[in-house]
Design a protein around this motif. Structure first.
Motif, mmCIF file in Angstrom:
data_model
loop_
_atom_site.group_PDB
_atom_site.id
_atom_site.type_symbol
_atom_site.label_atom_id
_atom_site.label_comp_id
_atom_site.label_asym_id
_atom_site.label_seq_id
_atom_site.Cartn_x
_atom_site.Cartn_y
_atom_site.Cartn_z
ATOM 1 N N TYR A 30 104.692 99.207 36.368
ATOM 2 C CA TYR A 30 105.973 98.542 36.172
ATOM 3 C C TYR A 30 106.454 98.756 34.746
ATOM 4 O O TYR A 30 105.670 98.672 33.811
ATOM 5 C CB TYR A 30 105.834 97.034 36.408
ATOM 6 N N GLU A 31 107.748 98.997 34.599
ATOM 7 C CA GLU A 31 108.320 99.070 33.262
ATOM 8 C C GLU A 31 108.560 97.645 32.776
ATOM 9 O O GLU A 31 109.036 96.792 33.529
ATOM 10 C CB GLU A 31 109.631 99.850 33.261
ATOM 11 N N VAL A 32 108.214 97.392 31.524
ATOM 12 C CA VAL A 32 108.321 96.064 30.927
ATOM 13 C C VAL A 32 109.352 96.122 29.807
ATOM 14 O O VAL A 32 109.397 97.086 29.049
ATOM 15 C CB VAL A 32 106.946 95.608 30.360
ATOM 16 N N LYS A 33 110.169 95.088 29.701
ATOM 17 C CA LYS A 33 111.220 95.076 28.679
ATOM 18 C C LYS A 33 110.706 94.697 27.292
ATOM 19 O O LYS A 33 111.242 95.140 26.292
ATOM 20 C CB LYS A 33 112.352 94.145 29.095
ATOM 21 N N ASP A 34 109.668 93.856 27.241
ATOM 22 C CA ASP A 34 109.152 93.406 25.942
ATOM 23 C C ASP A 34 108.419 94.516 25.205
ATOM 24 O O ASP A 34 107.894 95.446 25.816
ATOM 25 C CB ASP A 34 108.196 92.225 26.125
ATOM 26 N N ARG A 35 108.348 94.382 23.902
ATOM 27 C CA ARG A 35 107.588 95.307 23.062
ATOM 28 C C ARG A 35 106.104 94.971 23.176
ATOM 29 O O ARG A 35 105.724 93.861 23.514
ATOM 30 C CB ARG A 35 108.017 95.171 21.597
ATOM 31 N N LEU A 36 105.277 95.941 22.854
ATOM 32 C CA LEU A 36 103.834 95.771 22.973
ATOM 33 C C LEU A 36 103.312 94.624 22.109
ATOM 34 O O LEU A 36 102.496 93.826 22.560
ATOM 35 C CB LEU A 36 103.152 97.091 22.598
ATOM 36 N N TYR A 37 103.790 94.508 20.875
ATOM 37 C CA TYR A 37 103.294 93.453 19.980
ATOM 38 C C TYR A 37 103.681 92.066 20.486
ATOM 39 O O TYR A 37 102.946 91.098 20.305
ATOM 40 C CB TYR A 37 103.745 93.671 18.534
ATOM 41 N N VAL A 38 104.822 91.954 21.151
ATOM 42 C CA VAL A 38 105.254 90.669 21.719
ATOM 43 C C VAL A 38 104.324 90.285 22.866
ATOM 44 O O VAL A 38 103.864 89.143 22.960
ATOM 45 C CB VAL A 38 106.723 90.747 22.215
ATOM 46 N N LEU A 39 104.005 91.250 23.718
ATOM 47 C CA LEU A 39 103.092 90.997 24.827
ATOM 48 C C LEU A 39 101.694 90.654 24.322
ATOM 49 O O LEU A 39 101.031 89.783 24.873
ATOM 50 C CB LEU A 39 103.036 92.218 25.743
ATOM 51 N N GLU A 40 101.276 91.317 23.261
ATOM 52 C CA GLU A 40 99.954 91.034 22.684
ATOM 53 C C GLU A 40 99.867 89.575 22.241
ATOM 54 O O GLU A 40 98.875 88.896 22.495
ATOM 55 C CB GLU A 40 99.683 91.963 21.511
ATOM 56 N N GLN A 42 101.695 87.041 23.395
ATOM 57 C CA GLN A 42 101.804 86.172 24.559
ATOM 58 C C GLN A 42 100.524 86.167 25.394
ATOM 59 O O GLN A 42 100.167 85.157 25.972
ATOM 60 C CB GLN A 42 102.970 86.615 25.449
ATOM 61 N N LEU A 43 99.839 87.301 25.468
ATOM 62 C CA LEU A 43 98.682 87.437 26.355
ATOM 63 C C LEU A 43 97.348 87.223 25.664
ATOM 64 O O LEU A 43 96.318 87.307 26.300
ATOM 65 C CB LEU A 43 98.699 88.830 27.001
ATOM 66 N N GLU A 44 97.342 86.934 24.385
ATOM 67 C CA GLU A 44 96.104 86.794 23.628
ATOM 68 C C GLU A 44 95.126 85.829 24.294
ATOM 69 O O GLU A 44 93.947 86.102 24.389
ATOM 70 C CB GLU A 44 96.422 86.337 22.210
ATOM 71 N N LYS A 45 95.646 84.728 24.788
ATOM 72 C CA LYS A 45 94.795 83.707 25.397
ATOM 73 C C LYS A 45 94.192 84.168 26.723
ATOM 74 O O LYS A 45 93.194 83.657 27.165
ATOM 75 C CB LYS A 45 95.603 82.429 25.611
ATOM 76 N N GLN A 46 94.813 85.133 27.344
ATOM 77 C CA GLN A 46 94.337 85.604 28.642
ATOM 78 C C GLN A 46 93.361 86.782 28.535
ATOM 79 O O GLN A 46 93.179 87.506 29.490
ATOM 80 C CB GLN A 46 95.528 86.044 29.514
ATOM 81 N N LYS A 47 92.781 86.973 27.371
ATOM 82 C CA LYS A 47 91.736 87.983 27.181
ATOM 83 C C LYS A 47 92.220 89.435 27.219
ATOM 84 O O LYS A 47 91.552 90.303 27.749
ATOM 85 C CB LYS A 47 90.610 87.810 28.209
ATOM 86 N N PHE A 48 93.379 89.680 26.669
ATOM 87 C CA PHE A 48 93.842 91.051 26.497
ATOM 88 C C PHE A 48 93.492 91.488 25.084
ATOM 89 O O PHE A 48 93.581 90.700 24.153
ATOM 90 C CB PHE A 48 95.348 91.151 26.713
ATOM 91 N N VAL A 49 93.088 92.747 24.932
ATOM 92 C CA VAL A 49 92.729 93.244 23.619
ATOM 93 C C VAL A 49 93.422 94.581 23.372
ATOM 94 O O VAL A 49 93.565 95.392 24.287
ATOM 95 C CB VAL A 49 91.185 93.372 23.470
#
Length: 98
Positions: A30-40, A42-49
């Motif tokens: 899926y194409e995502v509108k947000d930038r990578l750093y914004v997603l990083e 937002q998703l930090e708590k969900q165990k994304f690295v």
């Protein structure tokens, strides 16, 4: 234009390519509108690295790590995708996994 809501658990990896950001699930991309750093952030708590300047992976979706490559780590995701941890992020992924 149609939008689909993805839960973080569905996402295998998020990466940028050709100035666009994509979220890869087990079966689709899926194409995502947000930038990578914004997603990083937002998703930090969900165990994304972050494993490189252009990619985040879901730690729970990692299937296998191969450290035989000099200075980098090959990551095989549970869905079969293969990607690499850049030298700059090796310490960060080790901290998350250990």
């Amino acid at each position: 234009q149609e939008s689909e809501l993805l839960s973080p658990a569905q996402i295998v990896r998020i990466y940028s390519e050709n100035k666009k950001v994509f979220a890869r699930t087990a079966g689709d991309c899926y194409e995502v509108k947000d930038r990578l750093y914004v997603l990083e952030e937002q998703l930090e708590k969900q165990k994304f690295v972050r494993i490189s300047n252009s990619e985040l992976v879901n730690v729970q979706q990692i299937g296998k790590l191969d450290m035989s490559y000099a200075g980098t780590i090959q990551v095989r995701m549970k869905n079969g995708d293969v990607t690499y941890v850049s030298r700059r992020y090796v310490r960060k992924i080790k901290e998350v996994l250990c």
